[in-house]
Design an enzyme around this catalytic site. Sequence first.
Site, PDB file in Angstrom:
ATOM      1  N   ASP A  51      -0.589  -9.939  -4.515  1.00 33.21           N
ATOM      2  CA  ASP A  51       0.482  -9.031  -4.523  1.00 33.21           C
ATOM      3  C   ASP A  51       1.412  -9.419  -5.647  1.00 33.21           C
ATOM      4  O   ASP A  51       2.072 -10.298  -5.855  1.00 33.21           O
ATOM      5  CB  ASP A  51       1.414  -8.812  -3.367  1.00 33.21           C
ATOM      6  N   TYR A 268       9.931 -16.695   4.507  1.00 33.36           N
ATOM      7  CA  TYR A 268       9.105 -15.388   4.339  1.00 33.36           C
ATOM      8  C   TYR A 268       8.852 -14.825   3.088  1.00 33.36           C
ATOM      9  O   TYR A 268       9.613 -14.558   2.368  1.00 33.36           O
ATOM     10  CB  TYR A 268       9.874 -14.372   5.236  1.00 33.36           C
ATOM     11  N   LYS A 271       3.457 -10.748   4.169  1.00 37.65           N
ATOM     12  CA  LYS A 271       2.267 -11.483   4.818  1.00 37.65           C
ATOM     13  C   LYS A 271       1.056 -11.711   3.770  1.00 37.65           C
ATOM     14  O   LYS A 271       1.074 -11.284   2.562  1.00 37.65           O
ATOM     15  CB  LYS A 271       1.921 -10.272   5.838  1.00 37.65           C
TER      16      LYS A 271
HETATM   17  C1  F6R Z   1       5.372  -6.563   4.816  1.00 37.67           C
HETATM   18  C2  F6R Z   1       5.885  -6.120   3.783  1.00 37.67           C
HETATM   19  C3  F6R Z   1       7.122  -5.130   3.895  1.00 37.67           C
HETATM   20  C4  F6R Z   1       8.318  -5.514   3.474  1.00 37.67           C
HETATM   21  C5  F6R Z   1       9.524  -4.674   3.682  1.00 37.67           C
HETATM   22  C6  F6R Z   1      11.040  -5.201   3.122  1.00 37.67           C
HETATM   23  O1  F6R Z   1       4.250  -7.576   4.311  1.00 37.67           O
HETATM   24  O2  F6R Z   1       5.684  -6.332   2.505  1.00 37.67           O
HETATM   25  O3  F6R Z   1       7.204  -4.509   5.111  1.00 37.67           O
HETATM   26  O4  F6R Z   1       8.577  -6.762   4.332  1.00 37.67           O
HETATM   27  O5  F6R Z   1       9.485  -3.496   2.798  1.00 37.67           O
HETATM   28  O6  F6R Z   1      10.778  -5.651   1.831  1.00 37.67           O
HETATM   29  P1  F6R Z   1      11.976  -6.311   1.261  1.00 37.67           P
HETATM   30  O7  F6R Z   1      12.712  -7.426   1.859  1.00 37.67           O
HETATM   31  O8  F6R Z   1      11.636  -6.592  -0.130  1.00 37.67           O
HETATM   32  O9  F6R Z   1      13.084  -5.346   0.954  1.00 37.67           O
HETATM   33 MG    MG Z   2       0.387  -6.332   0.510  1.00 39.62          MG
HETATM   34 MG    MG Z   3       4.403  -5.587  -2.629  1.00 45.10          MG
END
Ligand code: F6R
Ligand code: MG
Ligand code: MG
Length: 413
Positions: A51, A268, A271
Site C-alpha cells: 500500500d 500499528y 493490516k
Molecule cells: C485498515 C485501514 C483503515 C484505517 C482507518 C483509519 O487496515 O487501513 O481502516 O485504519 O481508515 O486510518 P487513519 O488512522 O489513517 O485515519
Molecule cells: Mg490495504
Molecule cells: Mg491505504
Amino acid sequence: MNFPLLNATCTSAEWGTPYYDVTIKFDAQSIRARGLLMSSHKITVSVIKADVGSYPGHGTVHPKQMEVARDSLEVAKKQGLLIDYFVTHAGDDLELIMTHRRGENDSKIHELAWSTFKEVTEKVSKPLKLYGAGQDLLAEAFSGNVKGMGPGVAEMEFEERRSDPLLVFMADKTEPGAWNLPLFRIFADPFNTAGLIIDPALHGGFTFEILDVMEDQSVRIRCPEETYDLLALIGTSARYVISKIYRNDGMPAAAASTSRLSLIAGRYVGKDDPVCIVRAQHGLPAVGEVLEPFAFPHLVAGWMRGSHHGPLMPVSIADTQNRVTRFDGPPRVVGAGFQISDGRLVGPADMFGDPAFDRARQVANEITDYMRRHGPFMPHRLGPEEMEYTTLPEVLEKLKTRFKKEQVAATAA
Ligand code: F6R
Ligand code: MG
Ligand code: MG
C-alpha cells in the site's frame, strides 16, 4: 572418451543472467558452444504488493499508480529481467504479479519491486497527495530482500507443466491468517476437494509449512496423517500462518505472504493485506475446488482500523467491487486466474466476477450487518492480544492512573 577442453567461461550478462561459452577439441576440429545457463527450466512467480497510497482514504489504488508501475515493469521485461508481469490492485494495495527464471528471494526482483513502489510513491502518491503515500515502505533503503521491509511477498518456483493453471488471490483489510481456512479446505478437506478422494494423484495428500509469526520459526505438517495437529495450529490464525504447501511427492502447490506489518514496525501501520498463489489441475485441486472455499465468507481479522472481525467477501477485480467502502470494508478478496505459458501470464480471468459468487457477497453483507450491530464490543472488535498492535493501548494508558485497588471488605468480628 575424454575431449580436451580448450576454454570454458561462465559469466553474467546484463541483469546477471549467466551464460556459458565452451570450446572442446574434437579430432582436428574444435567445437564452440555458447548459450544461456539457466539453473533449470524452472519458472518463478513472484507476487509482491504494498500500500503506497490510495484514494479516498484507504479506499482504492489510483489508475495513475498502476500506470507508473506498469511502465517500470515493462522496462524490466524489455531488459530480460522479467518474462512477464501483470499489475492490478486489491482495494488500496498495489499488486505486482511477475514471472522470471531467477528463483525465489532474488535480490534483483525484490529490488525491482521496491524501486517500483518508490517510483509510484514519488511520481503519483505524493504529488496527488493520496492518502498514506508510501505507507508500507518501512525501510529507508533497499537491502537485498523486501521481506521485513513492509511489502508482502508470495513466491513459488516450479517446473512448468505441459499446461499450468495458476490462481493469484489478493486480499484487502485483513491479515495472512485469512488464508488458513480456505487453504486447509482446498488441500486437506475432502468435503471441499473431491479430488482428494477421487484422483489417485491427490490421494497421497499435501504437506503444509506453517510459520509462527510471533517466534519466527516454522514447522512442516503432513496431511492427511497429521490433520488434527495442523488444525490445532492454524485455528490460531493470528499467530500460525500457512506459508507454503507441497504435494507429498514434493511438487510445489501454493505459497502465501506471511509478513505482519505491526511486528515489523512495532506499532500499528495497517493490516498486511496478504496475497497467495495456488496452482491447479492435473494432479492438483481443480480450479473450481480452489475457488469453492471462498463461497463461504468466513470471519477474518482486519476491517476498520485493523481492529475488527468481519466476513471475507469475494469480489470482482473490476473497479466497482474492488474498493472498500462500508466501515472501510468489509474485508475482501479478488482472484486472478492465469495459464502459464513458457513463463508468460495468459490472462487474467476475473475469478470472482461471476454470478456464482453473488450469494457469497449477499451472505457477507448480512454478516456485515450482524457484526456491525455489536459496535465496539468483542467479538466484533478484536480481543486484547490483537489490540496490542493498534492505537487502543494509548487510550488505555490514559486511564491507568485512575484505577484504585478495591478494598477487601472487613470481615465481621
Ligand atoms: C485498515 C485501514 C483503515 C484505517 C482507518 C483509519 O487496515 O487501513 O481502516 O485504519 O481508515 O486510518 P487513519 O488512522 O489513517 O485515519
Ligand atoms: Mg490495504
Ligand atoms: Mg491505504
